[in-house]
Enzyme design. Structure first.
Site, PDB file in Angstrom:
ATOM      1  N   ASP A  11      36.381  50.873-157.416  1.00  0.00           N
ATOM      2  CA  ASP A  11      35.489  50.306-156.391  1.00  0.00           C
ATOM      3  C   ASP A  11      34.025  50.723-156.495  1.00  0.00           C
ATOM      4  O   ASP A  11      33.366  50.951-155.474  1.00  0.00           O
ATOM      5  CB  ASP A  11      36.003  50.641-154.983  1.00  0.00           C
ATOM      6  N   LYS A  87      42.389  44.583-156.586  1.00  0.00           N
ATOM      7  CA  LYS A  87      43.291  45.126-155.568  1.00  0.00           C
ATOM      8  C   LYS A  87      42.843  44.673-154.184  1.00  0.00           C
ATOM      9  O   LYS A  87      41.702  44.263-153.996  1.00  0.00           O
ATOM     10  CB  LYS A  87      43.371  46.651-155.651  1.00  0.00           C
ATOM     11  N   CYS A 120      40.111  55.044-151.022  1.00  0.00           N
ATOM     12  CA  CYS A 120      40.699  54.544-152.266  1.00  0.00           C
ATOM     13  C   CYS A 120      40.894  55.623-153.331  1.00  0.00           C
ATOM     14  O   CYS A 120      41.870  55.572-154.075  1.00  0.00           O
ATOM     15  CB  CYS A 120      39.868  53.384-152.794  1.00  0.00           C
TER      16      CYS A 120
END
Length: 175
Positions: A11, A87, A120
């Site tokens: 991310d 995701k 995450c």
């Protein structure tokens, strides 16, 4: 370096940077360190996997599908041949083919970097260890966001420490 190692970037997307919809404190510095780690992995011939998050709808607070904010930041842009895994949850393994991809390549050790440490990175590191991988986290290539809960306010540095300390106890080598 062994070819049983992979670098997993999680991310590092535009919305986490200044001007994005959900800026993470000092994300420019985090990305600079991530870019160095990425270059080292490429030089060592390690597998590189870019994981990116898209929200379920256009009304999400950030990482809206198809937007500039959801794109991987230019500082760590994928190169040809590097896997990209989409995701929709904090855990990079949940509902993705990340585990199968790593297994197919014979990967036993993962280094995880990116954001946010308290979501995450935490979820992905714990899942990776539970799946049997040796996990390394590079602290200065991971970014956290300040949080408040029940009247307690934590700075980004405190959040980073509060999540990396337990991960270092039994889930990962934190460097």
């Amino acid at each position: 370096m062994s070819n049983s190692m992979a670098l997993v970037l999680v991310d590092i997307q535009n919305d986490y940077f200044t001007g994005g919809l959900w800026p993470v404190e000092d994300m420019e510095r985090v990305a600079s360190h991530a870019a160095e780690v990425l270059q080292d992995a490429r030089t060592a011939g390690e597998m590189v996997v870019h994981v990116y998050h898209e929200a379920a709808s256009d009304s999400a607070p950030f990482f809206r599908p198809g937007t500039q904010g959801a794109q991987i930041h230019a500082s760590v842009a994928p190169q040809e041949g590097e896997a990209m895994i989409l995701k929709h949850r904090p855990n990079s393994f949940h509902g993705t083919d990340l585990h199968a991809h790593l297994q197919a390549a014979g990967i036993t050790q993962v280094t995880i970097i990116g954001a946010m440490t308290q979501m995450c990175i935490d979820a992905t590191a714990r899942a990776a260890r539970d799946l049997g991988y040796d996990v390394t986290l590079i602290a200065d290539a991971c970014g956290a966001k300040a949080l408040s809960f029940n009247g307690v306010h934590l700075s980004a540095a405190e959040v980073q420490a509060a999540f990396l300390a337990p991960l270092a106890m039994s889930y990962a080598k934190v460097i």
